[in-house]
Design an enzyme around this catalytic site. Structure first.
Site, mmCIF file in Angstrom:
data_model
loop_
_atom_site.group_PDB
_atom_site.id
_atom_site.type_symbol
_atom_site.label_atom_id
_atom_site.label_comp_id
_atom_site.label_asym_id
_atom_site.label_seq_id
_atom_site.Cartn_x
_atom_site.Cartn_y
_atom_site.Cartn_z
ATOM 1 N N ARG A 93 0.842 -1.195 0.000
ATOM 2 C CA ARG A 93 0.000 0.000 0.000
ATOM 3 C C ARG A 93 0.882 1.251 0.000
ATOM 4 O O ARG A 93 0.622 2.226 -0.687
ATOM 5 C CB ARG A 93 -0.862 -0.041 1.263
ATOM 6 C CG ARG A 93 -1.843 1.085 1.386
ATOM 7 C CD ARG A 93 -3.160 0.736 0.744
ATOM 8 N NE ARG A 93 -3.976 1.904 0.532
ATOM 9 C CZ ARG A 93 -4.665 2.110 -0.584
ATOM 10 N NH1 ARG A 93 -4.635 1.239 -1.562
ATOM 11 N NH2 ARG A 93 -5.407 3.179 -0.717
ATOM 12 N N ASP A 125 -8.082 8.931 -4.629
ATOM 13 C CA ASP A 125 -8.524 10.198 -5.223
ATOM 14 C C ASP A 125 -8.105 11.415 -4.387
ATOM 15 O O ASP A 125 -7.810 12.479 -4.945
ATOM 16 C CB ASP A 125 -10.054 10.192 -5.421
ATOM 17 C CG ASP A 125 -10.798 9.957 -4.119
ATOM 18 O OD1 ASP A 125 -10.529 8.938 -3.454
ATOM 19 O OD2 ASP A 125 -11.632 10.789 -3.745
ATOM 20 N N GLN A 126 -8.040 11.262 -3.057
ATOM 21 C CA GLN A 126 -7.664 12.417 -2.224
ATOM 22 C C GLN A 126 -6.171 12.726 -2.348
ATOM 23 O O GLN A 126 -5.767 13.889 -2.252
ATOM 24 C CB GLN A 126 -8.041 12.180 -0.755
ATOM 25 C CG GLN A 126 -9.532 12.029 -0.534
ATOM 26 C CD GLN A 126 -10.332 13.210 -1.051
ATOM 27 O OE1 GLN A 126 -10.080 14.363 -0.692
ATOM 28 N NE2 GLN A 126 -11.287 12.946 -1.936
ATOM 29 N N ASP A 307 -7.274 -0.887 12.404
ATOM 30 C CA ASP A 307 -6.242 -1.931 12.359
ATOM 31 C C ASP A 307 -6.235 -2.811 13.612
ATOM 32 O O ASP A 307 -5.476 -3.778 13.686
ATOM 33 C CB ASP A 307 -4.846 -1.307 12.161
ATOM 34 C CG ASP A 307 -4.615 -0.875 10.718
ATOM 35 O OD1 ASP A 307 -5.499 -1.098 9.874
ATOM 36 O OD2 ASP A 307 -3.546 -0.300 10.431
ATOM 37 N N ILE A 329 -14.440 2.637 8.941
ATOM 38 C CA ILE A 329 -13.483 3.116 7.933
ATOM 39 C C ILE A 329 -13.632 2.385 6.595
ATOM 40 O O ILE A 329 -13.673 3.012 5.543
ATOM 41 C CB ILE A 329 -12.023 2.953 8.438
ATOM 42 C CG1 ILE A 329 -11.839 3.568 9.833
ATOM 43 C CG2 ILE A 329 -11.024 3.549 7.431
ATOM 44 C CD1 ILE A 329 -11.882 5.065 9.907
ATOM 45 N N ARG A 399 4.300 -9.027 7.000
ATOM 46 C CA ARG A 399 4.402 -7.663 6.494
ATOM 47 C C ARG A 399 4.461 -6.657 7.633
ATOM 48 O O ARG A 399 4.971 -5.545 7.446
ATOM 49 C CB ARG A 399 3.162 -7.319 5.659
ATOM 50 C CG ARG A 399 3.123 -7.943 4.295
ATOM 51 C CD ARG A 399 1.964 -7.363 3.525
ATOM 52 N NE ARG A 399 1.850 -5.957 3.845
ATOM 53 C CZ ARG A 399 0.710 -5.328 4.105
ATOM 54 N NH1 ARG A 399 -0.426 -5.952 4.058
ATOM 55 N NH2 ARG A 399 0.699 -4.039 4.404
HETATM 56 C C1 UD1 Z 1 -3.600 3.635 6.285
HETATM 57 C C2 UD1 Z 1 -2.815 2.473 6.846
HETATM 58 C C3 UD1 Z 1 -3.745 1.315 7.189
HETATM 59 C C4 UD1 Z 1 -4.903 1.777 8.063
HETATM 60 C C5 UD1 Z 1 -5.566 3.026 7.496
HETATM 61 C C6 UD1 Z 1 -6.598 3.639 8.431
HETATM 62 C C7 UD1 Z 1 -0.632 2.629 5.809
HETATM 63 C C8 UD1 Z 1 0.300 2.085 4.800
HETATM 64 N N1 UD1 Z 1 -1.841 2.045 5.873
HETATM 65 O O1 UD1 Z 1 -4.192 3.168 5.069
HETATM 66 O O2 UD1 Z 1 -2.964 0.343 7.890
HETATM 67 O O3 UD1 Z 1 -5.856 0.738 8.099
HETATM 68 O O4 UD1 Z 1 -4.580 4.031 7.229
HETATM 69 O O5 UD1 Z 1 -6.017 3.956 9.657
HETATM 70 O O6 UD1 Z 1 -0.327 3.535 6.555
HETATM 71 N N2 UD1 Z 1 -10.050 7.038 1.087
HETATM 72 C C9 UD1 Z 1 -10.631 7.580 -0.033
HETATM 73 N N3 UD1 Z 1 -9.828 8.268 -0.902
HETATM 74 C C10 UD1 Z 1 -8.485 8.409 -0.719
HETATM 75 C C11 UD1 Z 1 -7.909 7.837 0.435
HETATM 76 C C12 UD1 Z 1 -8.715 7.156 1.322
HETATM 77 O O7 UD1 Z 1 -11.837 7.465 -0.248
HETATM 78 O O8 UD1 Z 1 -7.816 9.031 -1.552
HETATM 79 C C13 UD1 Z 1 -10.891 6.306 2.055
HETATM 80 C C14 UD1 Z 1 -10.471 4.841 2.226
HETATM 81 O O9 UD1 Z 1 -11.072 4.012 1.247
HETATM 82 C C15 UD1 Z 1 -10.946 4.555 3.629
HETATM 83 C C16 UD1 Z 1 -10.716 5.890 4.345
HETATM 84 O O10 UD1 Z 1 -10.674 6.894 3.337
HETATM 85 O O11 UD1 Z 1 -12.321 4.278 3.624
HETATM 86 C C17 UD1 Z 1 -9.451 5.970 5.154
HETATM 87 O O12 UD1 Z 1 -8.353 5.543 4.358
HETATM 88 P P1 UD1 Z 1 -6.868 6.018 4.670
HETATM 89 O O13 UD1 Z 1 -6.822 6.674 6.006
HETATM 90 O O14 UD1 Z 1 -6.368 6.778 3.498
HETATM 91 O O15 UD1 Z 1 -6.110 4.642 4.758
HETATM 92 P P2 UD1 Z 1 -4.795 4.207 4.032
HETATM 93 O O16 UD1 Z 1 -3.852 5.374 3.940
HETATM 94 O O17 UD1 Z 1 -5.097 3.459 2.802
#
Ligand code: UD1
Length: 434
Positions: A93, A125-126, A307, A329, A399
């Site tokens: 990721r 997308d964000q 997590d 989440i 991992r």
């Molecule tokens: C990170 C962690 C993961 C943890 C998660 C939430 C790493 C490598 N991974 O994942 O272990 O489970 O934070 O604490 O640090 N979302 C969008 N658009 C985006 C980005 C996110 O819609 O551009 C949504 C995701 O689908 C999810 C939510 O926002 O529903 C939170 O995601 P995010 O906090 O970004 O998680 P990750 O960075 O993927």
């Protein structure tokens, strides 16, 4: 192929030392690419995600020197833009942090779409919205992300995140650190590893303020210089041992932690009747022999972490009464429930809600680690169950947990790793990447 074999039913007892935070390390290693000098990073967890990122950096020309088991030096003075090993990027990721880091360092980036545990759709997308606001042209096609800063450097901007996203917040910090002018991120995530990334960058000459709040201000600097930094302890690794102590009816002193980062987990464990005592840099978790039901809702920090949801789900199978878990989440983070059912758990899932009828003793069974934290949950279930539990797909677990088997054995667990033949070697396989 390897699997874990656990003979359960023994309370865990003793002390465990927590390693550096995975989710901080996986952003700080790409950030080292931006440093025009040598950075020494201490408390790096020895896990496959950090190994893969270090290999990627080496391909880009960074010199990585191992000082001791958890300390490395990264010299990025001679890094150059080139195609990085995409097969590795696709597996993790955190490869998305290379977009921000490469844009900062080279003015362009080419990465694969990130891998990561399959909890449903995980868009970026964000991240793209943030980089675009900073002036990058971003194109996602054929599984790759191409990013380009048209005049070689990004420009500060005001960015409001539509979703509280850990990854987008950290990636935008990386991209904005060497942009010209000031960037403001609003509705930023507040996780401890975001503060850690900001502290790392600041110790190398960046100007990132407000990390840990929902408004982060970054004054872009021309370049970063070398320095030394120690990564914070892993909140989720610590939480996993805390839950394992409570679930097995044991007592563990969890050392090298920041108790403040564990408050959401400590509070929930106390609700179940578990005794949690906080010290300066350790927490003692002690079962009172009678687990009570609790309701859990996962939320961004400082809420209960997603997590830790699977591990807590396993513990609540052992608690008396009906518990409800709401996953706040992700859309699909209950895949481990099917595995727990094979061990006798009584859990109903409806969308993002799981209802757990606790108090049924678990029995050992062959199960799978569906992803990293689901795998940890199966280990806890195996430690609690009567009889033998065999867990396959343990590469997911490796991992994110340094020396999991060694640390558990030191706490009295009967767990070993055994080799077994890969029957599916020639079959068509769908590889789910954690
Ligand atoms: C990170 C962690 C993961 C943890 C998660 C939430 C790493 C490598 N991974 O994942 O272990 O489970 O934070 O604490 O640090 N979302 C969008 N658009 C985006 C980005 C996110 O819609 O551009 C949504 C995701 O689908 C999810 C939510 O926002 O529903 C939170 O995601 P995010 O906090 O970004 O998680 P990750 O960075 O993927």
């Amino acid at each position: 192929m390897e699997k874990y074999v656990i003979n359960g039913g023994k309370p865990l007892q003793g002390e465990v030392e927590i390693s550096g935070a995975k989710n901080a390390a996986v952003a700080i290693i790409p950030a080292a690419l931006m440093v025009d000098g040598v950075c020494r990073i201490e408390n790096i967890p020895e896990i496959s995600d950090t190994d893969m990122l270090l290999t990627i950096l080496t391909h880009l020309g960074a010199k990585v020197r191992l000082i001791n088991r958890s300390t490395i030096e990264i010299d990025s003075r001679e890094v150059r833009f080139c195609d990085a090993p995409f097969d590795l990027m696709r597996k993790i990721r955190a490869s998305y942090y290379l977009i921000g880091a490469m844009l900062s360092r080279f003015g362009h980036a080419k990465t694969t779409m990130p891998g990561g545990c399959n909890f449903g759709v995980r868009p970026i997308d964000q991240h793209i919205k943030g980089m675009t606001a900073l002036g990058a042209d971003i194109d996602v096609r054929n599984g790759f992300v191409y990013a380009d800063a048209p005049d070689g450097r990004l420009h500060g901007a005001k960015i409001y995140l539509d979703k509280v996203s850990v990854g987008a917040t950290m990636n935008i910090i990386l991209a904005a650190t060497m942009a010209s002018g000031r960037t403001i991120i609003e509705n930023a995530a507040r996780e401890p590893h975001i503060v850690d990334l900001a502290n790392f960058l600041n110790s190398m000459g960046a100007d990132v303020r407000g990390a840990g709040t929902d408004t982060i201000k970054i004054n872009g600097v021309e370049k970063l210089h070398g320095g030394s930094y120690s990564i914070i302890p892993d909140q989720i690794e610590a939480g996993t041992y805390m839950v394992a102590a409570a679930a097995t009816g044991g007592e563990i002193l969890v050392k090298n932690v920041i108790p403040k980062h564990l408050e959401c987990i400590s509070a929930k464990l106390r609700e179940t009747g578990t005794i949690v005592q906080e010290y300066e840099d350790s927490v003692l978790v002690k079962s009172n022999g009678n687990l009570r039901k609790a309701n859990v809702k996962t939320l961004p920090y400082p809420g209960f972490p997603t997590d830790m949801q699977p591990q807590m789900g396993t513990l609540l199978c052992m608690a008396n009464g009906t518990s409800v878990i709401t996953e706040g989440i992700y859309d699909n983070r209950f895949k481990y429930v099917n595995e727990l059912r094979k061990m006798g758990a009584d859990i109903q899932v409806d969308g993002r809600i799981a209802i757990i009828e606790g108090g049924n003793a678990l029995t050992g069974a062959p199960v799978m680690a569906c992803d990293l934290r689901a795998g940890a949950a199966m280990v806890i279930a195996g430690l609690c169950a009567s009889g033998t539990t065999e867990i396959e797909d343990i590469h997911f677990i490796e991992r994110g947990y340094e020396n999991f088997v060694g640390k558990l054995r030191a706490l009295g667990a009967d767990i070993s790793i055994i080799d077994f033949p890969d029957d599916t070697e020639n079959a068509d396989k769908v590889i789910s990447i954690g």
